[in-house]
Design a protein around this motif. Structure first.
Motif, PDB file in Angstrom:
ATOM      1  N   PRO A  58       6.757  -0.186   7.159  1.00  0.00           N
ATOM      2  CA  PRO A  58       7.189   0.761   6.130  1.00  0.00           C
ATOM      3  C   PRO A  58       8.469   0.266   5.473  1.00  0.00           C
ATOM      4  N   LEU A  59       8.519   0.344   4.150  1.00  0.00           N
ATOM      5  CA  LEU A  59       9.675  -0.198   3.443  1.00  0.00           C
ATOM      6  C   LEU A  59      10.956   0.571   3.734  1.00  0.00           C
ATOM      7  N   ASP A  60      10.828   1.838   4.126  1.00  0.00           N
ATOM      8  CA  ASP A  60      12.048   2.619   4.360  1.00  0.00           C
ATOM      9  C   ASP A  60      12.734   2.257   5.677  1.00  0.00           C
ATOM     10  N   ARG A  61      12.134   1.366   6.466  1.00  0.00           N
ATOM     11  CA  ARG A  61      12.777   0.904   7.696  1.00  0.00           C
ATOM     12  C   ARG A  61      13.342  -0.511   7.542  1.00  0.00           C
ATOM     13  N   ILE A  62      13.188  -1.081   6.351  1.00  0.00           N
ATOM     14  CA  ILE A  62      13.747  -2.406   6.073  1.00  0.00           C
ATOM     15  C   ILE A  62      15.198  -2.247   5.627  1.00  0.00           C
ATOM     16  N   LEU A  63      16.087  -2.972   6.288  1.00  0.00           N
ATOM     17  CA  LEU A  63      17.522  -2.826   6.024  1.00  0.00           C
ATOM     18  C   LEU A  63      18.036  -3.871   5.057  1.00  0.00           C
ATOM     19  N   ALA A  64      17.480  -5.044   5.064  1.00  0.00           N
ATOM     20  CA  ALA A  64      17.876  -6.123   4.158  1.00  0.00           C
ATOM     21  C   ALA A  64      16.699  -7.066   4.022  1.00  0.00           C
ATOM     22  N   LYS A 102       0.847  -1.198   0.000  1.00  0.00           N
ATOM     23  CA  LYS A 102       0.000   0.000   0.000  1.00  0.00           C
ATOM     24  C   LYS A 102       0.877   1.241   0.000  1.00  0.00           C
ATOM     25  N   GLU A 103       0.499   2.200  -0.833  1.00  0.00           N
ATOM     26  CA  GLU A 103       1.206   3.473  -0.895  1.00  0.00           C
ATOM     27  C   GLU A 103       0.383   4.528  -0.177  1.00  0.00           C
ATOM     28  N   VAL A 104       1.017   5.275   0.716  1.00  0.00           N
ATOM     29  CA  VAL A 104       0.373   6.372   1.422  1.00  0.00           C
ATOM     30  C   VAL A 104       1.337   7.550   1.452  1.00  0.00           C
ATOM     31  N   GLY A 114      -5.696   6.154   6.115  1.00  0.00           N
ATOM     32  CA  GLY A 114      -4.349   5.999   5.584  1.00  0.00           C
ATOM     33  C   GLY A 114      -3.843   4.591   5.769  1.00  0.00           C
ATOM     34  N   ILE A 115      -2.814   4.434   6.589  1.00  0.00           N
ATOM     35  CA  ILE A 115      -2.175   3.141   6.769  1.00  0.00           C
ATOM     36  C   ILE A 115      -2.489   2.511   8.112  1.00  0.00           C
ATOM     37  N   ILE A 116      -3.098   3.277   9.028  1.00  0.00           N
ATOM     38  CA  ILE A 116      -3.368   2.759  10.368  1.00  0.00           C
ATOM     39  C   ILE A 116      -4.671   1.969  10.377  1.00  0.00           C
ATOM     40  N   LEU A 117      -4.587   0.721  10.816  1.00  0.00           N
ATOM     41  CA  LEU A 117      -5.781  -0.106  10.935  1.00  0.00           C
ATOM     42  C   LEU A 117      -6.484   0.179  12.267  1.00  0.00           C
ATOM     43  N   PRO A 118      -7.799  -0.021  12.329  1.00  0.00           N
ATOM     44  CA  PRO A 118      -8.525   0.251  13.575  1.00  0.00           C
ATOM     45  C   PRO A 118      -8.190  -0.770  14.663  1.00  0.00           C
TER      46      PRO A 118
END
Length: 299
Positions: free
Chosen positions: A177-183, A155-157, A208-212
């Motif tokens: 979030p993909l920007d916190r994936i290191l490898a 999902k893109e937000v 957005g990205i937050i689920l209830p």
């Protein structure tokens, strides 16, 4: 034939067929005419090549070009929002990779999101029921965690990508979030009981990205925007459930059926006095609390 020629030809075909059905001679004539302006040899393609283009367009852009044999015409039956986004992505690709931006007259966002290099691997894993092994570091921690995830969807937000799936160690639905994936590594899935998740409805009533939360209910939210801000909300709705209740010189009043989550509240706060909450009262009270906290921080 170059990739640039092929992409430009695809775009021309799609744009023309969006307006009206065309026969093959009309398409061929159109491509020859456009080639005089663009300088590319579109007129050299055959009808057989055009049939291959139809197949490629279906795969790349999710757009189906059909043929009416009785009228000997081609047409686009359904044009979805997904196909629009795919075309937008290819337009951006053309600008960045195929165009000449030496004059710097095309300006891109400087805050380029990280982690997009993993998109291809994650898509492969989703389509082939594979598992992701990756190192992950939270925003507020320095320690690296090792996670195993059965991915369900991407999902893109706000120009940031997230992978949502079943955490095999915690046996629960998680968002990363993909920007916190290191490898990241894609491996075959072992034996496990998959969670029953419908990707199409998972975020149906989320902002957005937050689920209830597990016991959270969908709420009817009524917002009143200033007439000025209302122009933006009318052209770019907050949510697909948005319904206009009033639209006049004083306000744009809209109704949403949505989970009230932190990211939704932050969105409302971002426009300040341009919006007021009519209902529910709990949301209005929460907005007031956030404004008071901000005032205290300024003092």
């Amino acid at each position: 034939m170059s990739v640039r020629n092929t992409i430009l030809r695809h775009k021309l075909i799609i744009n023309k067929l969006r307006h009206r059905p065309l026969s093959w001679p009309e398409i061929d004539q159109m491509l020859q005419y456009e080639s005089t302006f663009i300088g590319d040899d579109f007129h050299t393609i055959s009808q057989r090549q055009f049939q291959r283009d139809i197949d490629d367009i279906r795969v790349l852009y999710r757009i189906s070009i059909e043929s009416d044999r009785s009228k000997k015409q081609y047409f686009i039956q359904h044009d979805t929002e997904e196909s629009e986004r795919a075309l937008d992505a290819f337009d951006i690709f053309n600008l960045m990779r195929l165009g000449d931006n030496g004059s710097k007259k095309i300006v891109f966002e400087q805050r380029k999101p990280r982690g997009t290099e993993y998109l291809g691997d994650i898509v492969q894993a989703i389509h082939n029921d594979l598992v992701l092994y990756f190192d992950y570091r939270k925003y507020y921690e320095t320690e690296v965690e090792h996670r195993r995830l059965f991915p369900i969807l991407l999902k893109e937000v706000r120009n940031r990508w997230y992978v949502i799936g079943q955490d095999l160690d915690k046996d629960s639905l998680r968002i990363f979030p993909l920007d916190r994936i290191l490898a990241l590594e894609v491996v075959k899935a072992g034996k496990f009981k998959a969670l029953k998740v419908d990707p199409e409805t998972l975020f149906e009533h989320s902002f957005g990205i937050i689920l209830p939360h597990e016991d959270q209910q969908i709420e009817e939210v009524i917002l009143s925007y200033s007439a000025f801000q209302g122009k933006y909300i009318r052209s770019l709705p907050l949510h697909h459930t948005q319904e206009i209740l009033a639209d006049n010189e004083e306000e744009l009043r809209v109704k949403l059926n949505i989970y009230i989550t932190h990211d939704f509240v932050m969105e409302l706060l971002s426009v300040g006095a341009e919006v007021s909450v009519i209902a529910p009262q709990s949301l209005a009270d929460r907005m007031k609390e956030e404004y008071l906290k901000s005032l205290h921080r300024q003092s």
